[in-house]
Design a protein around this motif. Structure first.
Motif, PDB file in Angstrom:
ATOM      1  N   ARG A   1      40.149  39.598  30.564  1.00  0.00           N
ATOM      2  CA  ARG A   1      40.233  39.530  32.019  1.00  0.00           C
ATOM      3  C   ARG A   1      41.670  39.254  32.453  1.00  0.00           C
ATOM      4  O   ARG A   1      42.432  38.615  31.738  1.00  0.00           O
ATOM      5  CB  ARG A   1      39.339  38.413  32.569  1.00  0.00           C
ATOM      6  CG  ARG A   1      37.891  38.605  32.287  1.00  0.00           C
ATOM      7  CD  ARG A   1      37.025  37.549  32.943  1.00  0.00           C
ATOM      8  NE  ARG A   1      37.581  36.209  32.793  1.00  0.00           N
ATOM      9  CZ  ARG A   1      37.345  35.215  33.637  1.00  0.00           C
ATOM     10  NH1 ARG A   1      36.576  35.390  34.676  1.00  0.00           N
ATOM     11  NH2 ARG A   1      37.869  34.021  33.432  1.00  0.00           N
ATOM     12  N   TYR A   2      42.009  39.755  33.641  1.00  0.00           N
ATOM     13  CA  TYR A   2      43.299  39.484  34.258  1.00  0.00           C
ATOM     14  C   TYR A   2      43.063  38.508  35.407  1.00  0.00           C
ATOM     15  O   TYR A   2      42.214  38.738  36.256  1.00  0.00           O
ATOM     16  CB  TYR A   2      43.915  40.766  34.809  1.00  0.00           C
ATOM     17  CG  TYR A   2      44.228  41.785  33.754  1.00  0.00           C
ATOM     18  CD1 TYR A   2      45.440  41.750  33.075  1.00  0.00           C
ATOM     19  CD2 TYR A   2      43.328  42.788  33.434  1.00  0.00           C
ATOM     20  CE1 TYR A   2      45.740  42.691  32.107  1.00  0.00           C
ATOM     21  CE2 TYR A   2      43.617  43.735  32.477  1.00  0.00           C
ATOM     22  CZ  TYR A   2      44.825  43.684  31.818  1.00  0.00           C
ATOM     23  OH  TYR A   2      45.117  44.613  30.859  1.00  0.00           O
TER      24      TYR A   2
ATOM     25  N   GLU B   1      40.199  36.855  39.825  1.00  0.00           N
ATOM     26  CA  GLU B   1      40.128  37.897  38.805  1.00  0.00           C
ATOM     27  C   GLU B   1      40.480  39.239  39.441  1.00  0.00           C
ATOM     28  O   GLU B   1      39.940  39.593  40.487  1.00  0.00           O
ATOM     29  CB  GLU B   1      38.728  37.950  38.208  1.00  0.00           C
ATOM     30  CG  GLU B   1      38.594  38.932  37.080  1.00  0.00           C
ATOM     31  CD  GLU B   1      37.213  38.929  36.466  1.00  0.00           C
ATOM     32  OE1 GLU B   1      36.892  39.937  35.799  1.00  0.00           O
ATOM     33  OE2 GLU B   1      36.467  37.959  36.642  1.00  0.00           O
TER      34      GLU B   1
ATOM     35  N   ASP C   1      42.012  43.567  38.524  1.00  0.00           N
ATOM     36  CA  ASP C   1      42.052  44.610  37.500  1.00  0.00           C
ATOM     37  C   ASP C   1      43.472  44.707  36.927  1.00  0.00           C
ATOM     38  O   ASP C   1      44.412  44.099  37.433  1.00  0.00           O
ATOM     39  CB  ASP C   1      41.584  45.948  38.068  1.00  0.00           C
ATOM     40  CG  ASP C   1      42.460  46.472  39.189  1.00  0.00           C
ATOM     41  OD1 ASP C   1      43.291  45.712  39.708  1.00  0.00           O
ATOM     42  OD2 ASP C   1      42.308  47.650  39.547  1.00  0.00           O
ATOM     43  N   GLY C   2      43.619  45.483  35.878  1.00  0.00           N
ATOM     44  CA  GLY C   2      44.897  45.585  35.183  1.00  0.00           C
ATOM     45  C   GLY C   2      46.002  46.200  36.023  1.00  0.00           C
ATOM     46  O   GLY C   2      47.163  45.789  35.958  1.00  0.00           O
TER      47      GLY C   2
ATOM     48  N   THR D   1      46.383  46.138  39.361  1.00  0.00           N
ATOM     49  CA  THR D   1      46.818  45.145  40.344  1.00  0.00           C
ATOM     50  C   THR D   1      47.646  44.063  39.672  1.00  0.00           C
ATOM     51  O   THR D   1      48.675  43.636  40.192  1.00  0.00           O
ATOM     52  CB  THR D   1      45.601  44.521  41.048  1.00  0.00           C
ATOM     53  OG1 THR D   1      44.825  45.559  41.627  1.00  0.00           O
ATOM     54  CG2 THR D   1      46.009  43.533  42.105  1.00  0.00           C
TER      55      THR D   1
ATOM     56  N   ARG E   1      36.290  37.107  42.203  1.00  0.00           N
ATOM     57  CA  ARG E   1      36.820  38.452  41.970  1.00  0.00           C
ATOM     58  C   ARG E   1      37.457  38.960  43.252  1.00  0.00           C
ATOM     59  O   ARG E   1      36.894  38.821  44.340  1.00  0.00           O
ATOM     60  CB  ARG E   1      35.704  39.398  41.554  1.00  0.00           C
ATOM     61  CG  ARG E   1      35.074  39.027  40.254  1.00  0.00           C
ATOM     62  CD  ARG E   1      34.036  40.056  39.856  1.00  0.00           C
ATOM     63  NE  ARG E   1      33.250  39.534  38.762  1.00  0.00           N
ATOM     64  CZ  ARG E   1      31.950  39.683  38.666  1.00  0.00           C
ATOM     65  NH1 ARG E   1      31.283  40.345  39.591  1.00  0.00           N
ATOM     66  NH2 ARG E   1      31.305  39.187  37.643  1.00  0.00           N
TER      67      ARG E   1
END
Length: 92
Positions: free
Chosen positions: A43-44, A54, A56-57, A59, A78
């Motif tokens: 997770r990012y 949280e 996405d990659g 962003t 999220r």
């Protein structure tokens, strides 16, 4: 038996994800304080005004520490959307 257990886990996770996507949303506004990749979970995570969000990659790669942002996030943390806040007078 293990098939029933996996199916039950999948259905409960799916139901929670649907529930999490609906309002009310929380907001976090302030400086992007930190970025973190949780390798064991894949997770990012970014920190905005002491809130863990949280993302996405894509962003994660495009945001920079120190940027002023406003984040709308779900109950589970999220990101729904992220707005960059640009100061009116420009860079100092």
């Amino acid at each position: 038996m293990w098939i029933l257990k996996n199916v039950t886990r999948y259905i409960s996770r799916f139901a929670y994800d649907i529930f999490d996507a609906f309002p009310p949303y929380k907001y976090a506004e302030g400086l992007l304080e930190g970025k973190e990749y949780l390798d064991e979970e894949g997770r990012y995570v970014i920190s905005v005004a002491s809130a863990r969000v949280e993302v996405d990659g894509f962003t994660f790669d495009n945001l920079m520490i120190g940027e002023q942002v406003k984040v709308r996030l779900t109950r589970a943390g999220r990101a729904v959307n992220i707005d960059r806040i640009v100061p009116r007078q420009g860079p100092i």
